[in-house]
Design an enzyme around this catalytic site. Structure first.
Site, mmCIF file in Angstrom:
data_model
loop_
_atom_site.group_PDB
_atom_site.id
_atom_site.type_symbol
_atom_site.label_atom_id
_atom_site.label_comp_id
_atom_site.label_asym_id
_atom_site.label_seq_id
_atom_site.Cartn_x
_atom_site.Cartn_y
_atom_site.Cartn_z
ATOM 1 N N CYS A 131 11.390 -28.623 -0.657
ATOM 2 C CA CYS A 131 10.710 -28.222 -1.903
ATOM 3 C C CYS A 131 10.207 -26.779 -1.892
ATOM 4 C CB CYS A 131 9.566 -29.181 -2.184
ATOM 5 S SG CYS A 131 8.598 -29.568 -0.722
ATOM 6 N N HIS A 244 3.241 -27.105 -5.578
ATOM 7 C CA HIS A 244 3.085 -26.161 -4.476
ATOM 8 C C HIS A 244 2.870 -24.757 -5.050
ATOM 9 C CE1 HIS A 244 4.243 -29.189 -1.736
ATOM 10 N NE2 HIS A 244 5.480 -28.832 -1.460
#
Ligand code: A2P
Length: 333
Positions: A131, A244
């Site tokens: 990711c 994130h």
């Protein structure tokens, strides 16, 4: 040309990413003929909603893939290691969200905004990158195309969702406990998560970098087809649920101006510029949550060295960091 409807399996359909895969297939009108939702025996009896219809969760077995065209895997590396070959044998193309096959030279590692052409090289399995690497490269690639990037220094601020539904639950539970005057008791993570920041929970290798950091190093090289690019990552967990954030410094071969960089970002697929210095408005998880696009901004010259730019980005870990990227790969097929 009309796209042929496909029989799609989701492996890990009850997990944090699996649930988003199902939603993303629906939202993007992926041409699904049959949907098969697979998880462990623990989940048999549960159902999930797709296009207004309830689908039963079935137990994953080696025989689960008869008639399946595309199998989206997100149940961890050990499940992929055991079952991806069964899916390929049954004639399906596997898009695997785990780390199991990412560095296998036979397996393309694809971010559709960055290296879509690599999909064509697949031999049954295509890997979805880590990711943090996906969201970083969505913002880096348009700048890389202006001038080769020699070096990336990146610090991540990673959400709980990277550890799945149980990681998110732990953050919520601990936050409630601490607010009620109690003490956070770590279970999924080693350290208290609520009101804390800690080095990423993967093992540290002999070179001093943890597994998550080495994924960023190796996967960036593979996706950009550039073994010379240097990546120095520091991966950290912060108490955020599903996006994130990353602070990125790029050192280019030649000078890239702020104007050129912004122009390239404006044309870049999958990216939204959030760069309003006057109101101190830059990428934030609360604005990237549940969004498809990566948010990038806080763009400035790195004053410490020539030919270098610094910026900040945020991306939804469950979507662009996982489920959306996997569905986009399936769309390329
Ligand atoms: P289950 O809910 O039945 O345990 P997350 O990353 O959010 O923790 O989700 C992991 C996903 O992987 C879940 O859907 C989980 O199913 C699935 N899973 C874990 N282990 C297995 C297994 N051995 N076989 C099939 N599915 C598995």
């Amino acid at each position: 040309m009309a796209i042929r409807p496909m029989n799609v399996a989701v492996v890990g359909a009850t997990g944090a990413v699996g649930v988003e895969m199902i939603k993303t297939l629906e939202k993007r009108n992926f041409p699904v003929k049959e949907l098969r939702l697979l998880a462990s025996a623990r989940s048999v009896g549960k159902t999930a909603l797709f296009q207004g219809r309830e689908y039963p969760i079935q137990e994953l077995t080696p025989d689960s893939f008869q008639g399946i065209d595309v199998a989206l895997f997100s149940a961890g590396a050990s499940v992929s290691r055991e079952y991806a070959a069964h899916a390929v044998k049954a004639g399906a193309v596997v898009v695997d969200n785990s780390s199991c096959f990412r560095m296998d030279p036979q397996v393309p590692l694809v971010v559709p905004e960055v290296n879509p052409e690599d999909v064509k090289k697949h031999q049954g399995i295509i890997a979805n990158p880590n990711c943090t690497t996906i969201i970083m490269l969505v913002a880096v690639k348009p700048l890389y195309d202006l001038s080769r990037v020699r070096r990336i220094i990146v610090s991540t601020y990673q959400s709980a969702s990277g550890a799945g539904a149980k990681g998110m639950d732990e953050l919520l539970q601990q936050t409630r406990t601490v607010l009620a005057g109690g003490k956070a008791e770590p279970k999924v993570f080693k350290w208290p998560y609520a009101f804390n920041v800690f080095s990423h929970n993967t093992d540290i290798g002999e070179n001093g970098y943890n597994t998550e950091e080495m994924k960023m190093v190796n996967e960036t090289r593979k996706i950009l087809h550039d073994d010379a690019i240097g990546v120095c990552p520091t991966c950290v967990r912060v108490p955020v649920l599903r996006s994130h954030a990353e602070s990125v410094v790029l050192e280019f071969q030649d000078k890239v101006s702020l104007e050129e960089a912004l122009e390239a970002w404006k044309k870049a697929p999958g990216l939204t510029i959030v760069n309003d210095a006057a109101s101190n408005h830059f990428p934030m998880p609360c604005e990237s949550n549940e969004q498809y696009n990566v948010l990038a901004g806080r763009l400035r010259y790195d004053l410490s060295t020539p030919n270098s730019l610094a910026f900040f980005l945020c991306g939804d870990q469950l979507l662009k960091g996982a489920a959306l990227n996997a569905v986009q790969i399936a769309e390329l097929l």
